[in-house]
Scaffold this motif. Structure first.
Motif, PDB file in Angstrom:
ATOM      1  N   PHE A  36       0.831  -1.205   0.000  1.00 51.88           N
ATOM      2  CA  PHE A  36       0.000   0.000   0.000  1.00 51.88           C
ATOM      3  C   PHE A  36       0.872   1.264   0.000  1.00 51.88           C
ATOM      4  O   PHE A  36       0.608   2.206  -0.737  1.00 51.88           O
ATOM      5  CB  PHE A  36      -0.947  -0.023   1.207  1.00 51.88           C
ATOM      6  CG  PHE A  36      -1.930   1.117   1.213  1.00 51.88           C
ATOM      7  CD1 PHE A  36      -3.068   1.067   0.418  1.00 51.88           C
ATOM      8  CD2 PHE A  36      -1.728   2.219   2.009  1.00 51.88           C
ATOM      9  CE1 PHE A  36      -3.983   2.114   0.419  1.00 51.88           C
ATOM     10  CE2 PHE A  36      -2.636   3.273   2.025  1.00 51.88           C
ATOM     11  CZ  PHE A  36      -3.766   3.219   1.224  1.00 51.88           C
ATOM     12  N   VAL A  37       1.932   1.257   0.801  1.00 53.93           N
ATOM     13  CA  VAL A  37       2.851   2.404   0.820  1.00 53.93           C
ATOM     14  C   VAL A  37       3.503   2.559  -0.539  1.00 53.93           C
ATOM     15  O   VAL A  37       3.541   3.661  -1.096  1.00 53.93           O
ATOM     16  CB  VAL A  37       3.932   2.248   1.919  1.00 53.93           C
ATOM     17  CG1 VAL A  37       4.971   3.359   1.799  1.00 53.93           C
ATOM     18  CG2 VAL A  37       3.314   2.262   3.301  1.00 53.93           C
ATOM     19  N   ASN A  40       0.970   3.961  -3.017  1.00 56.01           N
ATOM     20  CA  ASN A  40       0.217   5.168  -2.672  1.00 56.01           C
ATOM     21  C   ASN A  40       1.034   6.259  -1.995  1.00 56.01           C
ATOM     22  O   ASN A  40       0.456   7.220  -1.471  1.00 56.01           O
ATOM     23  CB  ASN A  40      -0.954   4.796  -1.762  1.00 56.01           C
ATOM     24  CG  ASN A  40      -1.961   3.937  -2.470  1.00 56.01           C
ATOM     25  OD1 ASN A  40      -2.755   4.418  -3.263  1.00 56.01           O
ATOM     26  ND2 ASN A  40      -1.912   2.635  -2.204  1.00 56.01           N
ATOM     27  N   TYR A  41       2.365   6.156  -1.999  1.00 54.81           N
ATOM     28  CA  TYR A  41       3.184   7.146  -1.299  1.00 54.81           C
ATOM     29  C   TYR A  41       2.929   8.564  -1.792  1.00 54.81           C
ATOM     30  O   TYR A  41       3.112   9.525  -1.057  1.00 54.81           O
ATOM     31  CB  TYR A  41       4.678   6.818  -1.432  1.00 54.81           C
ATOM     32  CG  TYR A  41       5.203   6.996  -2.841  1.00 54.81           C
ATOM     33  CD1 TYR A  41       5.689   8.230  -3.268  1.00 54.81           C
ATOM     34  CD2 TYR A  41       5.174   5.954  -3.755  1.00 54.81           C
ATOM     35  CE1 TYR A  41       6.142   8.407  -4.560  1.00 54.81           C
ATOM     36  CE2 TYR A  41       5.626   6.120  -5.051  1.00 54.81           C
ATOM     37  CZ  TYR A  41       6.104   7.341  -5.450  1.00 54.81           C
ATOM     38  OH  TYR A  41       6.550   7.520  -6.732  1.00 54.81           O
ATOM     39  N   ARG A  43       0.131   9.904  -2.449  1.00 59.88           N
ATOM     40  CA  ARG A  43      -1.121  10.426  -1.892  1.00 59.88           C
ATOM     41  C   ARG A  43      -0.917  10.815  -0.428  1.00 59.88           C
ATOM     42  O   ARG A  43       0.047  10.375   0.189  1.00 59.88           O
ATOM     43  CB  ARG A  43      -2.210   9.354  -1.999  1.00 59.88           C
ATOM     44  CG  ARG A  43      -2.536   9.008  -3.456  1.00 59.88           C
ATOM     45  CD  ARG A  43      -3.595   7.912  -3.596  1.00 59.88           C
ATOM     46  NE  ARG A  43      -4.675   8.092  -2.665  1.00 59.88           N
ATOM     47  CZ  ARG A  43      -5.058   7.155  -1.786  1.00 59.88           C
ATOM     48  NH1 ARG A  43      -4.466   5.991  -1.731  1.00 59.88           N
ATOM     49  NH2 ARG A  43      -6.046   7.393  -0.963  1.00 59.88           N
ATOM     50  N   ILE A  45      -1.329   9.704   2.489  1.00 57.54           N
ATOM     51  CA  ILE A  45      -1.659   8.554   3.333  1.00 57.54           C
ATOM     52  C   ILE A  45      -1.060   8.707   4.724  1.00 57.54           C
ATOM     53  O   ILE A  45      -0.055   9.390   4.905  1.00 57.54           O
ATOM     54  CB  ILE A  45      -1.197   7.221   2.704  1.00 57.54           C
ATOM     55  CG1 ILE A  45       0.309   7.230   2.428  1.00 57.54           C
ATOM     56  CG2 ILE A  45      -1.987   6.931   1.435  1.00 57.54           C
ATOM     57  CD1 ILE A  45       0.877   5.896   1.982  1.00 57.54           C
ATOM     58  N   GLN A  46      -1.708   8.051   5.667  1.00 51.11           N
ATOM     59  CA  GLN A  46      -1.245   8.046   7.049  1.00 51.11           C
ATOM     60  C   GLN A  46      -1.232   6.614   7.554  1.00 51.11           C
ATOM     61  O   GLN A  46      -1.738   5.700   6.904  1.00 51.11           O
ATOM     62  CB  GLN A  46      -2.153   8.921   7.899  1.00 51.11           C
ATOM     63  CG  GLN A  46      -2.142  10.370   7.454  1.00 51.11           C
ATOM     64  CD  GLN A  46      -3.057  11.238   8.294  1.00 51.11           C
ATOM     65  OE1 GLN A  46      -3.820  10.759   9.113  1.00 51.11           O
ATOM     66  NE2 GLN A  46      -2.977  12.532   8.075  1.00 51.11           N
ATOM     67  N   ASP A  49      -4.403   4.642   7.483  1.00 49.43           N
ATOM     68  CA  ASP A  49      -4.763   4.110   6.174  1.00 49.43           C
ATOM     69  C   ASP A  49      -4.082   2.764   5.927  1.00 49.43           C
ATOM     70  O   ASP A  49      -4.692   1.849   5.375  1.00 49.43           O
ATOM     71  CB  ASP A  49      -4.369   5.086   5.058  1.00 49.43           C
ATOM     72  CG  ASP A  49      -5.023   6.449   5.214  1.00 49.43           C
ATOM     73  OD1 ASP A  49      -6.236   6.493   5.511  1.00 49.43           O
ATOM     74  OD2 ASP A  49      -4.320   7.457   5.042  1.00 49.43           O
ATOM     75  N   LEU A  50      -2.833   2.648   6.331  1.00 50.02           N
ATOM     76  CA  LEU A  50      -2.109   1.384   6.177  1.00 50.02           C
ATOM     77  C   LEU A  50      -2.768   0.289   7.001  1.00 50.02           C
ATOM     78  O   LEU A  50      -2.959  -0.833   6.523  1.00 50.02           O
ATOM     79  CB  LEU A  50      -0.660   1.532   6.644  1.00 50.02           C
ATOM     80  CG  LEU A  50       0.374   1.984   5.645  1.00 50.02           C
ATOM     81  CD1 LEU A  50       0.095   3.376   5.160  1.00 50.02           C
ATOM     82  CD2 LEU A  50       1.741   1.885   6.271  1.00 50.02           C
ATOM     83  N   HIS A  53      -6.011  -0.784   5.437  1.00 48.98           N
ATOM     84  CA  HIS A  53      -5.761  -1.574   4.234  1.00 48.98           C
ATOM     85  C   HIS A  53      -5.258  -2.980   4.584  1.00 48.98           C
ATOM     86  O   HIS A  53      -5.598  -3.953   3.911  1.00 48.98           O
ATOM     87  CB  HIS A  53      -4.752  -0.877   3.328  1.00 48.98           C
ATOM     88  CG  HIS A  53      -4.507  -1.586   2.047  1.00 48.98           C
ATOM     89  ND1 HIS A  53      -5.395  -1.535   1.000  1.00 48.98           N
ATOM     90  CD2 HIS A  53      -3.495  -2.394   1.659  1.00 48.98           C
ATOM     91  CE1 HIS A  53      -4.930  -2.278   0.012  1.00 48.98           C
ATOM     92  NE2 HIS A  53      -3.779  -2.804   0.390  1.00 48.98           N
ATOM     93  N   ILE A  77       6.742   5.320   5.378  1.00 45.98           N
ATOM     94  CA  ILE A  77       6.109   6.212   4.400  1.00 45.98           C
ATOM     95  C   ILE A  77       7.093   7.310   4.010  1.00 45.98           C
ATOM     96  O   ILE A  77       7.293   7.596   2.824  1.00 45.98           O
ATOM     97  CB  ILE A  77       4.798   6.816   4.954  1.00 45.98           C
ATOM     98  CG1 ILE A  77       3.749   5.722   5.179  1.00 45.98           C
ATOM     99  CG2 ILE A  77       4.255   7.893   4.012  1.00 45.98           C
ATOM    100  CD1 ILE A  77       2.539   6.175   5.993  1.00 45.98           C
TER     101      ILE A  77
END
Length: 133
Positions: A36-37, A40-41, A43, A45-46, A49-50, A53, A77
């Motif tokens: 996911f990181v 989506n890095y 975006r 993201i926090q 979110d990880l 997911h 991240i």
């Protein structure tokens, strides 16, 4: 899955921080979070979110990162974002604003502060040194 089987994934050539050079990890929640990181890095993201997911709590995700990677999810991240910035600084003429936006930083100033703290030079200095190599 109970997280006990080995999960093998092949990292793409997108961006791979040293701390994300992973191919086999014993917990698929961690693999999902890392993927996911990676994907989506760019975006905003926090860690929450990880965790969402990966289908786990933030606390458990932090424990998994600490146990298997010796890094926090938020530092992961940041590491991936900084690696993306290094790639762009080394091979593009994009502005700092554009690089910051493409790498998921809130602003060029945030990127510059993180870069100085983690790389011990400004993004401009990094770009200049890469061009001299």
């Amino acid at each position: 899955a109970d997280g006990s089987e080995l999960v093998t994934i092949s990292p793409t050539n997108v961006i791979s921080a040293q701390s994300t050079d992973w191919t086999v990890l014993p917990d698929e929640r961690l693999v999902h979070a890392l993927r996911f990181v990676r994907d989506n890095y760019h975006r905003p993201i926090q860690v929450a979110d990880l965790a969402e997911h990966a289908g786990t709590s933030r606390r458990l995700l932090e424990q998994l990162f600490d146990r298997y990677l010796d890094i926090s999810p938020s530092r992961q991240i940041l590491a991936v974002r900084l690696d993306a910035a290094k790639q762009l600084l080394g091979r593009s003429v994009l502005s700092m604003s554009e690089i910051a936006a493409r790498c998921g930083f809130d602003s060029p100033e945030v990127m510059c502060r993180a870069f100085r703290r983690e790389v011990s030079m400004s993004p401009s200095e990094y770009r200049q040194r890469r061009r001299l190599q």
